[in-house]
Design a protein around this motif. Structure first.
Motif, PDB file in Angstrom:
ATOM      1  N   GLU A 245      -3.337  -1.189   5.904  1.00 31.09           N
ATOM      2  CA  GLU A 245      -2.683   0.211   5.668  1.00 31.09           C
ATOM      3  C   GLU A 245      -3.064   1.460   6.005  1.00 31.09           C
ATOM      4  O   GLU A 245      -2.563   2.258   5.498  1.00 31.09           O
ATOM      5  N   TRP A 246      -4.070   1.085   6.888  1.00 33.01           N
ATOM      6  CA  TRP A 246      -4.663   2.543   7.078  1.00 33.01           C
ATOM      7  C   TRP A 246      -4.018   3.465   8.467  1.00 33.01           C
ATOM      8  O   TRP A 246      -3.304   2.623   8.749  1.00 33.01           O
ATOM      9  N   CYS A 247      -4.099   4.689   9.000  1.00 34.52           N
ATOM     10  CA  CYS A 247      -3.822   5.535  10.305  1.00 34.52           C
ATOM     11  C   CYS A 247      -4.679   4.662  11.064  1.00 34.52           C
ATOM     12  O   CYS A 247      -6.131   5.139  11.249  1.00 34.52           O
ATOM     13  N   SER A 248      -4.372   4.475  11.944  1.00 34.08           N
ATOM     14  CA  SER A 248      -5.416   4.349  13.351  1.00 34.08           C
ATOM     15  C   SER A 248      -5.835   5.657  13.792  1.00 34.08           C
ATOM     16  O   SER A 248      -6.545   5.814  15.057  1.00 34.08           O
TER      17      SER A 248
ATOM     18  N   ARG B 158      -0.656   1.297   9.052  1.00 31.10           N
ATOM     19  CA  ARG B 158       0.514   2.211   8.152  1.00 31.10           C
ATOM     20  C   ARG B 158       0.929   1.387   7.987  1.00 31.10           C
ATOM     21  O   ARG B 158       2.380   1.636   7.759  1.00 31.10           O
TER      22      ARG B 158
ATOM     23  N   HIS C 172     -11.426  -1.440   3.064  1.00 35.53           N
ATOM     24  CA  HIS C 172     -10.881  -2.110   4.241  1.00 35.53           C
ATOM     25  C   HIS C 172     -11.458  -3.336   5.155  1.00 35.53           C
ATOM     26  O   HIS C 172     -10.726  -3.853   5.984  1.00 35.53           O
TER      27      HIS C 172
ATOM     28  N   ARG D 252       1.552  -2.415   5.428  1.00 40.53           N
ATOM     29  CA  ARG D 252       1.123  -3.740   4.029  1.00 40.53           C
ATOM     30  C   ARG D 252       1.409  -4.243   4.381  1.00 40.53           C
ATOM     31  O   ARG D 252       0.661  -5.506   3.748  1.00 40.53           O
TER      32      ARG D 252
END
Lengths: 346, 346
Positions: free
Chosen positions: A175-178, A168, A291, A170
């Motif tokens: 950008e992704w949540c793990s 999360r 991603h 950038r």
């Protein structure tokens, strides 16, 4: 069906797929780039797994033993696939160890790469020895050493776990949540409190994502039974006053700067796409999603189809994933192989 | 293997299991208590599904058609299992329609029950007609009617979506998180904005749980591309000033009371354990876990084992679950049936 299924990656998803296929009499070749099977839980020495509380070495170790002992599964460790050609039912793969494999289908269970905390330098990893990662602390616990400050081996009195390190974010292209770090961190906080009852444990978070039934077992239990403290904050930096680590940031609930000293700071590191994914995509002729994870087709038709017929994908190769869901996807991909090859068992 | 597998529940998990088993030549009997197959996505008229964006009637409808057209799957709709006895490979089930079934194994894909918003009366459902639920709005969208205020059929200018209605709420005995409502609500907010570009959409939340790759596709996209507004708040009540609905609460980020008028308020309702679970547990002789979902054994051995050998479970019967993961678990449970019955396909 005479040819085996090529399975790439010996973590939870690949082990599940290999076992499933072998139980119904289907041969597999399991190719693992590392020298031993087990994937991240074994190679990184995870401690007790979410949500069962079983030790990784028992839970995933048991999956390894089961596959290793199965005469229908050939195992190639320390090897990668260097070329892959052909069509479903008639694939040809070459391995880095010189072997060649004929296969009906391939399942990519190639997993993820742990985020490297040196890419978040302002949070102190690599600068201050008492800033560690969740994988390092897992290993401290699983090795029996216990949680100790890396600089002096002492029992910490105050530990901060920082969530979303490499997730999360950038600024650093993540950008992704793990997905699972919140729950893993709540679990780890309880384990620290259990081993070191005098140690105060704080979790710094943006949103707490202990989804589904993890809410009760991890989020509430960690607060109520184990007195773990949660701070919603934006972290600015981790520094040192010469004696203690200092976490500086803004408490976003009270909108005030907070500066708190700790003996040890733990980065809850995220799940990057496997660094090998560009090579894997090229070798297998498959697409990656935006991603950099392996792109998976919609699940309504069958599970785990990639963009190439006969090549399947399962687990955290497709994005951040829990161990349980990786295992489910491994079994489901095995089922897809059986379905697509229309072998009758009745 | 001569006897079929009994599959209870015709939603995504059950449909996936039935299809998987049929593709490898294994007969199934699919028992569904409602008059048609498809589970919640079809019966409640869901609109576009997370994360594919496909219409439920196409995506899950396609799974229904595929199973309905399969000669190896016998379908019993409008029926429940009233008794279940025997051992793996030799089970006997009686149905409410008078039929009896001999089965090798059973897969429970019995799903969940939508939370009934009348159990959260202070949030206005049942009192004010323009307070609706996510399932009602899904149906407005999927039916082609569009999102309209139930009281007057007008296009709303201001919509609030309230998260965690029947989730993370101990006052009403729902401690769990329902896992997918955050993402579904972000998706719905974008659909409303797409249909009604002049409508302002607010999402009231505790923590935003758009986990994994949903973060980019739903959380960020809804804010940046669709200008959906997120408010972290504790909601006290939903009332009316005679003209507008009024959402009263405390903004927990600025620690101030907030009172905002809306034309329409949407409850993002959670996933309760299936109300029939006590009966299902009694009939099948299996255990429920502490919240009332069907208890599932650890996944390291095989997927979807219940406490009774030969009886498996998949999907949201085990806890709040996404459609994708329910489908994966359905295929994986099918694989477990094949594995445990040691049928050779090679």
């Amino acid at each position: 069906m005479s040819k085996p299924v090529l399975i790439v990656g010996g973590g939870p998803a690949g082990l599940a797929a290999a076992h499933s296929l072998a139980t119904v009499g289907k041969k597999c070749v399991l190719v693992e780039k590392e020298d031993k099977l087990g994937g991240a839980p074994i190679l990184s020495g995870y401690a007790k797994l979410v949500p069962t509380g079983e030790w990784a070495k028992d839970a995933i170790g048991g999956m390894v033993t089961r596959v290793a002992d199965d005469s229908l599964v050939s195992i190639e460790t320390g090897a990668t696939v260097t070329s892959f050609d052909g069509t479903p039912g008639n694939f040809h793969a070459a391995l880095s160890n010189g072997k060649t494999i004929e296969a009906d289908a391939a399942i990519l269970a190639t997993g993820f790469t742990h985020f490297d905390s040196v890419n978040k330098p302002e949070w102190g990893f690599g600068t201050f020895p008492d800033v560690a990662t969740t994988t390092q602390v897992e290993h401290m616990i699983s090795s029996g050493q216990g949680v100790r400050g890396p600089s002096d081996g002492r029992k910490p009195k105050r530990v901060a776990i920082l969530l979303c390190v490499g997730s999360r974010d950038r600024q650093i292209g993540r950008e992704w949540c793990s997905k699972i770090c919140c729950t893993v961190s709540a679990n780890m906080a309880m384990e620290i409190r259990e081993e070191l009852p005098d140690c105060h444990v704080y979790i710094y978070y943006m949103d707490i994502r202990t989804f589904g039934l993890y809410e009760t077992k991890y989020y509430w239990r960690s607060q109520e039974e184990f007195k773990v403290k949660y701070i919603k904050a934006r972290i600015a930096e981790v520094t040192s006053d010469g004696e203690k680590l200092v976490v500086k940031g803004e408490d976003t609930l009270v909108k005030r700067p907070i500066t708190i000293p700790f003996d040890m700071v733990v980065h809850a590191i995220g799940m990057d796409p496997n660094v090998d994914n560009p090579v894997i995509a090229e070798t297998f002729g498959i697409d990656l999603e935006s991603h950099g994870y392996i792109d998976v087709a919609n699940r309504y038709g069958a599970m785990g189809h990639t963009s190439r017929p006969g090549v399947y994908v399962a687990g955290s190769a497709t994005g951040p994933e829990t161990i349980d869901d990786s295992i489910a996807q491994g079994h489901a991909a095995a089922m897809s192989v059986l379905s697509d090859t229309k072998e009758a068992v009745a």
